[in-house]
Motif scaffolding. Structure first.
Motif, PDB file in Angstrom:
ATOM      1  N   VAL A 196       0.823  -1.205   0.000  1.00 16.96           N
ATOM      2  CA  VAL A 196       0.000   0.000   0.000  1.00 16.96           C
ATOM      3  C   VAL A 196       0.859   1.256   0.000  1.00 16.96           C
ATOM      4  N   GLN A 197       1.983   1.228   0.718  1.00 17.85           N
ATOM      5  CA  GLN A 197       2.875   2.386   0.693  1.00 17.85           C
ATOM      6  C   GLN A 197       3.388   2.637  -0.724  1.00 17.85           C
ATOM      7  N   ASN A 198       3.723   1.566  -1.441  1.00 18.43           N
ATOM      8  CA  ASN A 198       4.139   1.732  -2.831  1.00 18.43           C
ATOM      9  C   ASN A 198       3.018   2.346  -3.669  1.00 18.43           C
ATOM     10  N   SER A 199       1.787   1.904  -3.433  1.00 15.90           N
ATOM     11  CA  SER A 199       0.659   2.442  -4.190  1.00 15.90           C
ATOM     12  C   SER A 199       0.412   3.906  -3.855  1.00 15.90           C
ATOM     13  N   CYS A 200       0.557   4.256  -2.590  1.00 13.79           N
ATOM     14  CA  CYS A 200       0.387   5.658  -2.185  1.00 13.79           C
ATOM     15  C   CYS A 200       1.411   6.542  -2.888  1.00 13.79           C
ATOM     16  N   ASP A 201       2.661   6.092  -2.902  1.00 11.56           N
ATOM     17  CA  ASP A 201       3.716   6.890  -3.522  1.00 11.56           C
ATOM     18  C   ASP A 201       3.527   7.008  -5.034  1.00 11.56           C
ATOM     19  N   ALA A 202       2.900   5.992  -5.636  1.00  6.94           N
ATOM     20  CA  ALA A 202       2.733   5.987  -7.095  1.00  6.94           C
ATOM     21  C   ALA A 202       1.401   6.565  -7.544  1.00  6.94           C
ATOM     22  N   ALA A 203       0.549   6.989  -6.597  1.00 10.30           N
ATOM     23  CA  ALA A 203      -0.796   7.444  -6.947  1.00 10.30           C
ATOM     24  C   ALA A 203      -0.745   8.684  -7.830  1.00 10.30           C
ATOM     25  N   LEU A 204      -1.618   8.698  -8.828  1.00 13.03           N
ATOM     26  CA  LEU A 204      -1.775   9.883  -9.655  1.00 13.03           C
ATOM     27  C   LEU A 204      -2.645  10.895  -8.903  1.00 13.03           C
ATOM     28  N   SER A 205      -2.604  12.130  -9.315  1.00 12.10           N
ATOM     29  CA  SER A 205      -3.222  13.194  -8.510  1.00 12.10           C
ATOM     30  C   SER A 205      -4.654  13.500  -8.912  1.00 12.10           C
ATOM     31  N   ASP A 206      -5.423  12.472  -9.230  1.00 10.31           N
ATOM     32  CA  ASP A 206      -6.796  12.745  -9.655  1.00 10.31           C
ATOM     33  C   ASP A 206      -7.810  11.848  -8.952  1.00 10.31           C
ATOM     34  N   GLY A 207      -7.729  11.800  -7.643  1.00 11.82           N
ATOM     35  CA  GLY A 207      -8.743  11.066  -6.892  1.00 11.82           C
ATOM     36  C   GLY A 207      -8.218   9.953  -6.026  1.00 11.82           C
ATOM     37  N   GLY A 208      -6.892   9.825  -5.868  1.00  9.13           N
ATOM     38  CA  GLY A 208      -6.356   8.795  -5.009  1.00  9.13           C
ATOM     39  C   GLY A 208      -6.284   7.449  -5.698  1.00  9.13           C
ATOM     40  N   ALA A 209      -5.662   6.499  -5.040  1.00 11.41           N
ATOM     41  CA  ALA A 209      -5.466   5.170  -5.623  1.00 11.41           C
ATOM     42  C   ALA A 209      -6.476   4.178  -5.066  1.00 11.41           C
ATOM     43  N   GLU A 210      -6.740   3.145  -5.873  1.00 17.57           N
ATOM     44  CA  GLU A 210      -7.589   2.043  -5.440  1.00 17.57           C
ATOM     45  C   GLU A 210      -6.728   0.786  -5.432  1.00 17.57           C
ATOM     46  N   VAL A 211      -6.813   0.007  -4.348  1.00 19.83           N
ATOM     47  CA  VAL A 211      -6.000  -1.197  -4.208  1.00 19.83           C
ATOM     48  C   VAL A 211      -6.911  -2.380  -3.909  1.00 19.83           C
ATOM     49  N   HIS A 212      -6.759  -3.442  -4.706  1.00 20.41           N
ATOM     50  CA  HIS A 212      -7.532  -4.665  -4.501  1.00 20.41           C
ATOM     51  C   HIS A 212      -6.615  -5.750  -3.953  1.00 20.41           C
ATOM     52  N   PHE A 213      -7.100  -6.471  -2.960  1.00 18.94           N
ATOM     53  CA  PHE A 213      -6.415  -7.665  -2.447  1.00 18.94           C
ATOM     54  C   PHE A 213      -7.273  -8.854  -2.835  1.00 18.94           C
ATOM     55  N   ARG A 214      -6.706  -9.767  -3.628  1.00 21.29           N
ATOM     56  CA  ARG A 214      -7.465 -10.890  -4.166  1.00 21.29           C
ATOM     57  C   ARG A 214      -6.798 -12.200  -3.745  1.00 21.29           C
ATOM     58  N   VAL A 215      -7.508 -12.966  -2.940  1.00 21.58           N
ATOM     59  CA  VAL A 215      -7.063 -14.314  -2.568  1.00 21.58           C
ATOM     60  C   VAL A 215      -7.878 -15.294  -3.395  1.00 21.58           C
ATOM     61  N   ARG A 216      -7.208 -16.126  -4.180  1.00 21.40           N
ATOM     62  CA  ARG A 216      -7.948 -17.034  -5.060  1.00 21.40           C
ATOM     63  C   ARG A 216      -7.112 -18.243  -5.417  1.00 21.40           C
ATOM     64  N   ALA A 217      -7.800 -19.275  -5.888  1.00 18.73           N
ATOM     65  CA  ALA A 217      -7.149 -20.456  -6.448  1.00 18.73           C
ATOM     66  C   ALA A 217      -7.099 -20.287  -7.962  1.00 18.73           C
ATOM     67  N   LEU A 218      -5.954 -20.565  -8.568  1.00 24.80           N
ATOM     68  CA  LEU A 218      -5.825 -20.438 -10.020  1.00 24.80           C
ATOM     69  C   LEU A 218      -6.698 -21.460 -10.731  1.00 24.80           C
ATOM     70  N   GLN A 219      -7.308 -21.010 -11.817  1.00 21.38           N
ATOM     71  CA  GLN A 219      -8.063 -21.925 -12.660  1.00 21.38           C
ATOM     72  C   GLN A 219      -7.083 -22.811 -13.432  1.00 21.38           C
ATOM     73  N   PRO A 220      -7.531 -23.997 -13.899  1.00 27.66           N
ATOM     74  CA  PRO A 220      -6.611 -24.909 -14.608  1.00 27.66           C
ATOM     75  C   PRO A 220      -5.892 -24.257 -15.783  1.00 27.66           C
ATOM     76  N   THR A 221      -6.595 -23.421 -16.559  1.00 30.04           N
ATOM     77  CA  THR A 221      -5.935 -22.776 -17.703  1.00 30.04           C
ATOM     78  C   THR A 221      -4.910 -21.744 -17.247  1.00 30.04           C
ATOM     79  N   GLU A 222      -5.192 -21.084 -16.124  1.00 29.16           N
ATOM     80  CA  GLU A 222      -4.250 -20.092 -15.588  1.00 29.16           C
ATOM     81  C   GLU A 222      -2.996 -20.774 -15.065  1.00 29.16           C
TER      82      GLU A 222
END
Length: 613
Positions: free
Chosen positions: A44-70
């Motif tokens: 998140v600190q990396n995302s804060c530092d890299a945020a563009l100046s037009d409304g803040g950054a959005e960060v998603h945390f995704r925990v998932r199992a890979l599909q067979p093709t993935e």
């Protein structure tokens, strides 16, 4: 499915030497928080530092199992080549043959992505970012983000440490030389080893590995770019991106914590986001600084509560709201030699509220009853909490906030005092004497405030006497203040608070802030704010006894409460014999009221114009 597979580059030692991956892994040190929380903070600190100046950054945390093709795309295209070192290859093989290959993805949007050159030996153009090489190639590059959350990027090590196979895959929509670029690359942080290279020569390798497109000039590999990168990212299940949706996705393969206790891992992620980043989530946070977090588990979203509705963060939010007000609340922390503002400290207290998930579990970051000061640099990412003394009445709790000054000298001192995990201010390690003094003075003041805020003692009891306990009278104050929902922050004028409309002078309702103990008994300390332009003024203060939740008559006790001291925000004592003349003074005033030991005290305040009298 994109073809052909990526090329593995294992870094060999140069004749002049390199940093071994083993040393790289130790650069993070020993953080004071859980590995999951360290990963969350770093990302998140990396995302804060890299945020563009037009409304803040959005960060998603995704925990998932890979599909067979993935999983197939990962096994046959990205990681088809395995490192020669068995200790690096075996955990990769185990993950790629798993029946439940879990990943943790951290994806930010509205950020600049990993921009700039892809080779560490290529000098960037003037003012061109170097995010790609700083994140994937270099170690310890000095930050180039003014007042940023990170410093030298050592914390990125935590992303590799969180993976059983020490491997991450990166997808970034960014720019280079003013043109949009899509980049995909994988990296592993193993251990130093020896092996025969492609020509059969025995060589030493650092343990750092990358999978990308061979450059054709040397052993170096670049990220896959353009349409090939977009196609590969899609095959791996990364979120869709376009030049208008820039940012970076980091896939941590086989995260250590998911299979061990998946629900606890989600709790830890939620806790870390709330505990360390609540200042960026508040309703009053400026749009260009606001963060937006979303958590997904196998595609199902887990809503994150608002800090204002999540005890005890509601108290920290109130303290921060007071500090962000105009004029700002709280007190300035200063050094005398040289005279310099080091930061601002603000407090709030209130009835203890029941904890809700993810707080309340065993070993939670959130205390059962709050008594701490959250400290941060101007970037407003919480560094740590200094624990203090509890309020005597266990129905109440308090929270404090310290934000360091945005003066460049002060901010740089606090940045230097942070260890690689950014979880403390360690002034003892600073070689710069001036910087060490700045941080030490501030930390000492914060620690003292944390210990004294709840029930400070203004003067010691005479020798041989037994000082009365404040616990009983604190309980009376608790009952008196149970209906007080606004805490110790600025108040709207109440009855008797007069002094004109919005454009004229006004005084806030006095707010109880603490109990003290003098030689003659307990002292209640209140705070009020006078605002607005106008003539020379006097402040009329009327302390009232409170017994059993109501205002007591004068005959109910032999001792009536008395205003003994009024101090303005500059520390000047004002006369208390009759109306307090404040002249054209405005701002915060602290009022001390001597009181009997068997009652609580409340107070009304009003203004009068000296010209009218």
């Amino acid at each position: 499915m994109p073809r052909p597979h990526l090329t593995l580059h294992s870094e060999a030692y140069a004749a002049s030497g390199n940093l071994a991956a083993d040393g790289y892994r130790k650069l993070l040190g020993a953080p004071s928080i859980d590995l999951v929380q360290t990963v969350v903070r770093e990302a998140v600190q990396n995302s804060c530092d890299a945020a563009l100046s037009d409304g803040g950054a959005e960060v998603h945390f995704r925990v998932r199992a890979l599909q067979p093709t993935e999983l197939q795309a990962l096994r046959e295209i990205v990681l088809a080549d395995r490192p020669l070192d068995e200790s690096a290859a075996e955990p990769l093989d185990a993950f790629l043959s798993s029946s439940a290959p879990h990943v943790l993805e951290i994806c930010d949007f509205g950020t600049a992505g990993l921009a700039g050159p892809t080779r560490a030996d290529v000098a960037a153009m003037e003012d061109e970012p170097t995010d790609f090489v700083d994140f994937l190639r270099n170690v310890g590059s000095r930050r180039n983000t003014t007042h940023g959350g990170g410093t030298y990027g050592y914390g990125k090590t935590s992303l590799y440490l969180a993976s059983r196979c020490s491997t991450i895959v990166i997808d970034s929509q960014t720019t280079h030389l003013g043109e949009p670029r899509r980049r995909v690359i994988a990296a592993q942080l193993g251990s130093a080893f020896s092996a025969n290279d492609a020509q059969g020569v025995r060589r030493r390798f650092t343990g750092r590995h990358w999978w990308g497109r061979a450059s054709g000039e040397d052993e170096h590999v670049d990220p896959v770019e353009g349409d090939d990168a977009a196609e590969l990212a899609n095959a791996l299940g990364f979120p869709a991106r376009s030049p208008e949706h820039s940012g970076t996705s980091i896939m941590i393969l086989d995260p250590l914590f998911v299979e061990e206790d998946r629900e606890r891992a989600i709790d830890l992620i939620e806790e870390a986001l709330l505990w360390f980043f609540w200042p960026r989530l508040l309703e009053g946070t400026p749009d260009d600084r606001k963060m937006h977090f979303r958590i997904f588990v196998d595609g199902e979203e887990r809503p994150l509560p608002r800090p204002e509705d999540f005890p005890p963060l509601d108290l920290f939010a109130r303290a921060m709201k007071s500090m962000r007000a105009d004029p700002p609340g709280g007190d300035i922390v200063r050094s005398l030699r040289p005279k310099r503002d080091l930061g601002r400290l603000s407090f709030a207290r209130g009835l203890r509220a029941e904890r809700v998930a993810p707080a309340g579990r065993e070993s939670s970051l959130f205390p059962d009853r709050s008594a701490a000061i959250a400290v941060m640099r101007p970037v407003e990412l919480v560094v740590r909490y200094f624990t203090g003394t509890q309020i005597a009445d266990d129905r109440f709790e308090w929270a404090g906030v310290f934000v360091a000054s945005d003066d460049d000298t002060v901010e740089e001192a606090f940045a230097k005092a942070e260890p690689p995990a950014h979880d403390d201010w360690q002034y003892e390690a600073l070689s710069d004497r001036a910087a060490r003094s700045i941080v030490k003075i501030a930390v000492d003041r914060i620690r003292t405030a944390a210990l004294e805020y709840a029930n400070p003692v203004s003067a010691p009891a005479p020798e041989g006497d037994t000082a009365p306990s404040l616990a009983g009278v604190a309980g009376l104050f608790g009952r008196a203040l149970e209906g007080d929902g606004e805490g110790a922050g600025p108040r709207r004028p109440g009855p008797g608070g007069g002094g004109g409309g919005r454009s004229g002078p006004s005084v806030t309702r006095p707010a109880f802030v603490r109990l003290e103990l003098s030689e003659t008994g307990p002292v209640g300390v209140f705070e009020l704010v006078v605002r607005g332009e106008g003539p020379s003024l006097s402040l009329h203060l009327d302390p009232l006894l409170v017994m059993d939740g109501g205002t007591a008559s004068e005959s109910a006790t032999a001792t009536r409460p008395t205003v003994t001291r009024v101090v303005d925000e500059h520390g000047q004592n004002l006369g208390v014999d009759g109306p307090v003349a404040i002249g054209e003074g405005r701002g915060r005033f602290e009022v001390s009221v001597a009181m009997p030991a068997d009652c609580a005290v409340t107070m009304t305040a009003r203004l009068s114009s000296d010209e009218a009298e």
